[in-house]
Design an enzyme around this catalytic site. Structure first.
Site, PDB file in Angstrom:
ATOM      1  NE  ARG A  76      -3.627  -1.585  10.748  1.00 52.35           N
ATOM      2  CZ  ARG A  76      -2.593  -1.045  10.110  1.00 52.35           C
ATOM      3  NH1 ARG A  76      -2.661   0.181   9.627  1.00 52.35           N
ATOM      4  NH2 ARG A  76      -1.498  -1.727   9.932  1.00 52.35           N
ATOM      5  CE  LYS A 134      -2.239  -1.018   3.853  1.00 56.17           C
ATOM      6  NZ  LYS A 134      -1.546  -2.263   4.229  1.00 56.17           N
TER       7      LYS A 134
HETATM    8  P1  AMP Z   1       1.409   0.277   9.304  1.00 50.42           P
HETATM    9  O1  AMP Z   1       2.596   1.143   9.046  1.00 50.42           O
HETATM   10  O2  AMP Z   1       0.186   0.703   8.542  1.00 50.42           O
HETATM   11  O3  AMP Z   1       1.703  -1.197   9.162  1.00 50.42           O
HETATM   12  O4  AMP Z   1       1.023   0.506  10.854  1.00 50.42           O
HETATM   13  C1  AMP Z   1       1.922   0.175  11.884  1.00 50.42           C
HETATM   14  C2  AMP Z   1       1.179   0.019  13.201  1.00 50.42           C
HETATM   15  O5  AMP Z   1       0.551   1.267  13.552  1.00 50.42           O
HETATM   16  C3  AMP Z   1       0.059  -0.997  13.226  1.00 50.42           C
HETATM   17  O6  AMP Z   1       0.524  -2.313  13.441  1.00 50.42           O
HETATM   18  C4  AMP Z   1      -0.785  -0.477  14.398  1.00 50.42           C
HETATM   19  O7  AMP Z   1      -0.154  -0.779  15.631  1.00 50.42           O
HETATM   20  C5  AMP Z   1      -0.695   1.035  14.214  1.00 50.42           C
HETATM   21  N1  AMP Z   1      -1.783   1.561  13.345  1.00 50.42           N
HETATM   22  C6  AMP Z   1      -1.634   2.130  12.113  1.00 50.42           C
HETATM   23  N2  AMP Z   1      -2.819   2.501  11.609  1.00 50.42           N
HETATM   24  C7  AMP Z   1      -3.748   2.162  12.540  1.00 50.42           C
HETATM   25  C8  AMP Z   1      -5.165   2.256  12.593  1.00 50.42           C
HETATM   26  N3  AMP Z   1      -5.888   2.770  11.598  1.00 50.42           N
HETATM   27  N4  AMP Z   1      -5.788   1.801  13.722  1.00 50.42           N
HETATM   28  C9  AMP Z   1      -5.101   1.284  14.756  1.00 50.42           C
HETATM   29  N5  AMP Z   1      -3.759   1.149  14.757  1.00 50.42           N
HETATM   30  C10 AMP Z   1      -3.083   1.571  13.662  1.00 50.42           C
END
Ligand code: AMP
Length: 223
Positions: free
Chosen positions: A88, A13
């Protein structure tokens, strides 16, 4: 031009959003990136967020909606934005719908990127990121030209703490439980499009296909 990028961690993404944002002249809003910069600030909130991310767990829906609302209200998002990593959970999707309705906005495209679990795990454990420009590499599929140095900034690439195999597996379990229900929530909407077999395609090809969708759907883009 409002886009939502759905899909499990490791589906690409962030990489596709980075490829699209300059073509569309709108910001790429990654909630993971925003949370990681909150951690960098070293505040009390930052410390709590750090613990949550380290374990691969989710931050609360209300806090995430507040954070996204504050970000999309900034000037650079006036012509639209790409949401990566938000919503999410079903609750976040409903909150986002309410928020957009209140603001008189609507989602133009929802893209659901899909890839098999073994490929996601392989990609995530081999993922590296430049701490300066945020560019994402993969030591197997998309390695940097020199050692582990960023092609642009020439500084050492980093591995995210939550890209360790056991945390990756937990993140995928949480994705299936909490985020996959969003596919049912969105899939009947005409803005919804699924992208599969991504491992066989170059990043540019996927970005071009999304641009094609935008043209075919007659979505207005100001460049
Ligand atoms: P990502 O970089 O999108 O993989 O996000 C890394 C981490 O940030 C995730 O594993 C969650 O701990 C937190 N996170 C990111 N976006 C969200 C969201 N929309 N809701 C809850 N936690 C989030």
């Amino acid at each position: 031009m409002i886009m939502i990028f759905l899909g499990p961690p490791g589906a690409g993404k962030g990489t596709y959003a980075k490829g699209l944002k300059d073509k569309l002249n709108i910001p790429h809003i990654s909630t993971g990136d925003i949370l990681r910069s909150t951690i960098e600030e070293g505040t009390e909130i930052g410390k709590k967020v750090k613990e949550t991310l380290k374990k691969g767990k989710l931050v609360s829906d209300e806090a995430m909606m507040d954070l996204v609302a504050a970000r999309v209200e900034q000037d650079d998002a006036e012509e639209g934005f790409i949401l990566d990593g938000f919503p999410r959970t079903l609750q976040q999707a409903k909150m986002l719908d309410d928020y957009l309705l209140e603001e008189g906005l609507k989602v133009d495209l929802i893209i659901d990127f899909d890839l098999e679990d073994e490929k996601l795990i392989r990609r995530l454990v081999n993922r590296r990121q430049c701490p300066k420009c945020g560019r994402i590499y993969n030591m197997i599929g998309m390695p940097p030209k020199n050692d582990e140095l960023c092609d642009v900034c020439n500084i050492k690439l980093e591995t995210r703490e939550d890209d360790k195999e056991e945390i990756v597996k937990r993140r995928l379990r949480i994705y299936k439980r909490k985020t996959q229900p969003l596919v049912d929530y969105y899939s009947t909407r005409e803005e919804y499009h699924k992208f599969e077999h991504l491992e066989r395609q170059e990043v540019e090809t996927v970005v071009d296909s999304i641009m094609e969708l935008i043209r075919n759907d007659n979505i207005e883009v100001k460049t």
